[in-house]
Design an enzyme around this catalytic site. Structure first.
Site, PDB file in Angstrom:
ATOM      1  N   GLY A   1      47.111  26.879  53.483  1.00 11.97           N
ATOM      2  CA  GLY A   1      46.392  28.421  52.973  1.00 11.97           C
ATOM      3  C   GLY A   1      46.223  29.239  54.092  1.00 11.97           C
ATOM      4  O   GLY A   1      45.557  30.264  54.020  1.00 11.97           O
TER       5      GLY A   1
ATOM      6  N   GLU B   1      50.646  17.335  55.539  1.00  8.78           N
ATOM      7  CA  GLU B   1      49.851  18.385  55.444  1.00  8.78           C
ATOM      8  C   GLU B   1      48.817  18.487  56.424  1.00  8.78           C
ATOM      9  O   GLU B   1      47.642  18.013  55.944  1.00  8.78           O
ATOM     10  CB  GLU B   1      49.507  18.269  53.887  1.00  8.78           C
ATOM     11  CG  GLU B   1      50.370  18.273  52.896  1.00  8.78           C
ATOM     12  CD  GLU B   1      50.102  19.217  51.656  1.00  8.78           C
ATOM     13  OE1 GLU B   1      50.934  19.860  51.301  1.00  8.78           O
ATOM     14  OE2 GLU B   1      48.939  19.472  51.432  1.00  8.78           O
TER      15      GLU B   1
ATOM     16  N   HIS C   1      45.495  14.736  48.441  1.00  7.54           N
ATOM     17  CA  HIS C   1      45.482  16.181  48.970  1.00  7.54           C
ATOM     18  C   HIS C   1      44.106  16.411  49.524  1.00  7.54           C
ATOM     19  O   HIS C   1      43.040  16.104  49.060  1.00  7.54           O
ATOM     20  CB  HIS C   1      45.972  17.067  47.616  1.00  7.54           C
ATOM     21  CG  HIS C   1      46.180  18.491  48.203  1.00  7.54           C
ATOM     22  ND1 HIS C   1      44.995  19.575  48.703  1.00  7.54           N
ATOM     23  CD2 HIS C   1      47.305  19.148  48.448  1.00  7.54           C
ATOM     24  CE1 HIS C   1      45.746  20.446  49.149  1.00  7.54           C
ATOM     25  NE2 HIS C   1      46.931  20.350  48.959  1.00  7.54           N
TER      26      HIS C   1
HETATM   27  P1  PGA Z   1      49.686  26.472  50.631  1.00  4.45           P
HETATM   28  O1  PGA Z   1      48.997  25.119  50.006  1.00  4.45           O
HETATM   29  O2  PGA Z   1      51.153  26.445  50.482  1.00  4.45           O
HETATM   30  O3  PGA Z   1      49.096  27.395  49.673  1.00  4.45           O
HETATM   31  O4  PGA Z   1      49.300  26.536  51.884  1.00  4.45           O
HETATM   32  C1  PGA Z   1      49.873  23.947  50.375  1.00  4.45           C
HETATM   33  C2  PGA Z   1      49.275  22.917  49.890  1.00  4.45           C
HETATM   34  O5  PGA Z   1      47.871  22.813  49.663  1.00  4.45           O
HETATM   35  O6  PGA Z   1      49.725  21.770  49.693  1.00  4.45           O
END
Ligand code: PGA
Length: 251
Positions: free
Chosen positions: A178, A172, A99
């Site tokens: 975010g 991602e 991540h």
């Molecule tokens: P978010 O985070 O949904 O708050 O954008 C997603 C993630 O970090 O996998």
């Protein structure tokens, strides 16, 4: 390919120990009812401290338990790290790796990330492998090159390991996490094709997920993208009403 859709609730560090246990106590019954109506695979990933009470709260539940990271090492002098063996003992059947908010991503160190995947596979834990381009790569229109490099390295490694279970690949994009922004349908379709082609070339089975600003609003676009087997939610997964809506919307 499994037909079941996945939702990963990555709680990050949004909840303290007490807050995580209170959330589960308050919502677990209703969550179970929601999953009976909407048969998807829901994986809750609390922070390390809350893994044990979450496992306890989810006994007899169809919700699976996942961790947010694991050590690339088996055991030893690694201050602050948590080994795959402990995750297995705690009842985790999934674990997020790579991540963007952790120290070890594709961009930073391939070999450490591959070692984490290795440790998890050894313990029978399904890795949820994050990949994606950086903001700079996206702006420079080098997303395809970046994704191809990451996915080819990963698929070559997995081909040698021959995982007994399907692995989960979570696209991602760093800039989408975010931020409220998501890739266009075309951008998503290109990435999905790269992953599907590479998996086929390496005789691998896997599910492709998307993560980054997933919520009820963005889902109206995202749920229509062919080839996506589910979603990884950060912030939205901490709001029970929103999580419930997302679960019912993706089928
Ligand atoms: P978010 O985070 O949904 O708050 O954008 C997603 C993630 O970090 O996998």
């Amino acid at each position: 390919m499994q037909n079941k859709k996945f939702i990963i609730a990555n709680w990050k560090m949004y909840f303290s120990y007490n807050q995580a246990t209170a959330w589960l106590e308050k919502n677990k019954k209703e969550l179970e009812t929601c999953l009976q109506k909407n048969p998807i695979t829901l994986i809750i990933c609390p922070s390390f401290d809350a893994l044990a009470p979450t496992a306890q709260a989810l006994t007899k539940s169809t919700v699976a338990l996942g961790a947010q990271d694991c050590s690339p090492h088996e055991e030893g002098a690694f201050t602050g790290q948590v080994c795959a063996q402990s995750l297995q003992e705690l009842g985790c059947t999934y674990c997020i790796v790579g991540h963007n908010e952790t120290q070890i991503t594709w961009k930073k160190d391939h070999s450490l990330l591959l070692n984490k995947i290795d440790r998890l596979l050894e313990k029978g834990i399904t890795p949820i492998i994050c990949f994606g381009e950086t903001e700079e790569e996206h702006t420079a229109h080098t997303t395809e090159k970046s994704i191809t490099e990451q996915i080819t390295t990963l698929c070559r490694f997995l081909q040698q390991k021959k995982p007994s279970k399907q692995i989960l690949l979570a696209y991602e994009p760093q800039w989408a996490i975010g931020s409220g922004k998501i890739p266009t349908a075309t951008e998503l379709e290109i990435t999905i094709k790269i992953v599907q082609n590479s998996m086929a070339q390496h005789s691998l089975l896997g599910s492709i997920l998307y993560g980054g600003s997933v919520g009820i609003e963005t889902l109206t676009i995202l749920k229509n993208i062919p080839g996506l087997d589910g979603f990884l939610l950060g912030k939205a997964s901490t709001d029970f009403q929103e999580l419930k809506k997302v679960v019912s919307l993706i089928l």
